[in-house]
Motif scaffolding. Structure first.
Motif, PDB file in Angstrom:
ATOM      1  N   GLU A   1      -1.102   6.505  -3.819  1.00  0.00           N
ATOM      2  CA  GLU A   1      -1.993   5.874  -4.798  1.00  0.00           C
ATOM      3  C   GLU A   1      -3.080   5.140  -4.019  1.00  0.00           C
ATOM      4  OE1 GLU A   1      -0.001   3.683  -7.913  1.00  0.00           O
ATOM      5  OE2 GLU A   1       1.835   4.835  -7.599  1.00  0.00           O
TER       6      GLU A   1
ATOM      7  N   SER B   1      -4.977   2.151  -5.558  1.00  0.00           N
ATOM      8  CA  SER B   1      -4.184   1.182  -6.302  1.00  0.00           C
ATOM      9  C   SER B   1      -4.039  -0.082  -5.451  1.00  0.00           C
ATOM     10  CB  SER B   1      -2.804   1.749  -6.647  1.00  0.00           C
ATOM     11  OG  SER B   1      -2.053   0.812  -7.385  1.00  0.00           O
TER      12      SER B   1
ATOM     13  N   TYR C   1       0.834  -1.205   0.000  1.00  0.00           N
ATOM     14  CA  TYR C   1       0.000   0.000   0.000  1.00  0.00           C
ATOM     15  C   TYR C   1       0.865   1.249   0.000  1.00  0.00           C
ATOM     16  CZ  TYR C   1      -3.181   3.629   1.709  1.00  0.00           C
ATOM     17  OH  TYR C   1      -3.901   4.795   1.857  1.00  0.00           O
TER      18      TYR C   1
ATOM     19  N   THR D   1      -8.835   5.535   0.699  1.00  0.00           N
ATOM     20  CA  THR D   1      -8.644   4.094   0.887  1.00  0.00           C
ATOM     21  C   THR D   1      -9.635   3.549   1.905  1.00  0.00           C
ATOM     22  OG1 THR D   1      -6.273   4.438   0.495  1.00  0.00           O
ATOM     23  CG2 THR D   1      -6.945   2.321   1.416  1.00  0.00           C
TER      24      THR D   1
END
Length: 231
Positions: free
Chosen positions: A140, A143, A136, A174
C-alpha cells in the motif's frame, strides 16, 4: 541507570515483537502504547544509553520480513551521504532501511544533529523510536499518515525488501511521493534496468555490504551527482 534505561528499551521492543508473533494480522498499537513509547524515547534521548539503543543490530534481523542489516561501515557511509545531501535543517526519509536511520540517530555522524530523519518500516518493533517511526507496507505504497506531506523530504533512501519488479514499482510510488528530488536506492544489481525505468537513477561505484554477507550483488543507485558514493 544506563543499564536500567536500556533494559526498558529492550522490554518495549520485546513487547512489540510478541504482538507481531501472536497476532495473525498486523498489530495496531493503542494510543496509550504509542504515548508510552514516545515518553520513553523523550526521556532517554539525551542519556548515554541512547547511542546503544540506536546501534545497528540493537534489534535482531527477522528473515521472515526479509531483513538484512547493513554493516556498520556501510550504514555510516550511507548516513554521511544523506546528511551531506539533505543539507542544514534537511529532512531524510529511510524507507525499509532502519539500520541507516539508526546510524543517523546515534549521533556519531558529523552533522546528523542538524537534520531530521524518519524510518518507514513494516516491523512494528521500530515504533520504539517514537514519532520518527511511520508504519509502512509496500503493498500500500501511498497509505501514509496525513501528516506526511508530498515532496516533503530533501532526500529519500529506500531499500525495497524484495528483489522483484513488483516490489520496486510499488516502493517507487512511495519514493516519488516523499522526495523533493533526490533519491538513493539500494537494491540488487539485477534490478538496474527496472530502477532506471521507474526512478531514473544511475548505478554508482559504492558497494554496500551487509552484516551477514549476502550472495546477491547489492548496489546503490542515484539520481544526482555524489562525491561520497562515486569514489
Amino acid at each position: 541507570k544506563q543499564q536500567e534505561s536500556f533494559l526498558r528499551f529492550r522490554h518495549f521492543v520485546s513487547s512489540l515483537c510478541s504482538m507481531s508473533d501472536s497476532d495473525d494480522d498486523v498489530p495496531t498499537l493503542s494510543a496509550d502504547t504509542l504515548a508510552a513509547l514516545q515518553e520513553f524515547y523523550n526521556e532517554t534521548r539525551n542519556d548515554p544509553v541512547h547511542q546503544e539503543s540506536f546501534a545497528v543490530g540493537a534489534m535482531e534481523e527477522d528473515w521472515r520480513m526479509s531483513q538484512f542489516w547493513y554493516s556498520d561501515e556501510t550504514a555510516t557511509r550511507l548516513a554521511e551521504e544523506l546528511v551531506q545531501e539533505a543539507g542544514e535543517g534537511g529532512r531524510i526519509a529511510c524507507v525499509s532501511a532502519p539500520s541507516v536511520y539508526q546510524k543517523l540517530k546515534q549521533g556519531v555522524v558529523a552533522g546528523s544533529d542538524r537534520v531530521s530523519a524518519v524510518v518507514l518500516e513494516y516491523d512494528r518493533r521500530f515504533a520504539a523510536y517514537g514519532h520518527d517511526f511511520i508504519f509502512y507496507d509496500y503493498n500500500e505504497p501511498l497509505s501514509l499518515p496525513a501528516a506526511v506531506a508530498p515532496q516533503s523530504f530533501d532526500i529519500v533512501l529506500a531499500d525495497p525488501p524484495y528483489l522483484s519488479e513488483e516490489c520496486l514499482r510499488k516502493v517507487a510510488k512511495t519514493i516519488k511521493y516523499l522526495s523533493k528530488s533526490k533519491v538513493l536506492l539500494c537494491t540488487g544489481g539485477v534490478m538496474e534496468k527496472h530502477a532506471k525505468e521507474l526512478l531514473d537513477v544511475q548505478l554508482c561505484s559504492f558497494l554496500p555490504k551487509h552484516s551477514r554477507n549476502l550472495s546477491n550483488d547489492f548496489r546503490c543507485f542515484l539520481n544526482y551527482p555524489s562525491r561520497l558514493l562515486n569514489v
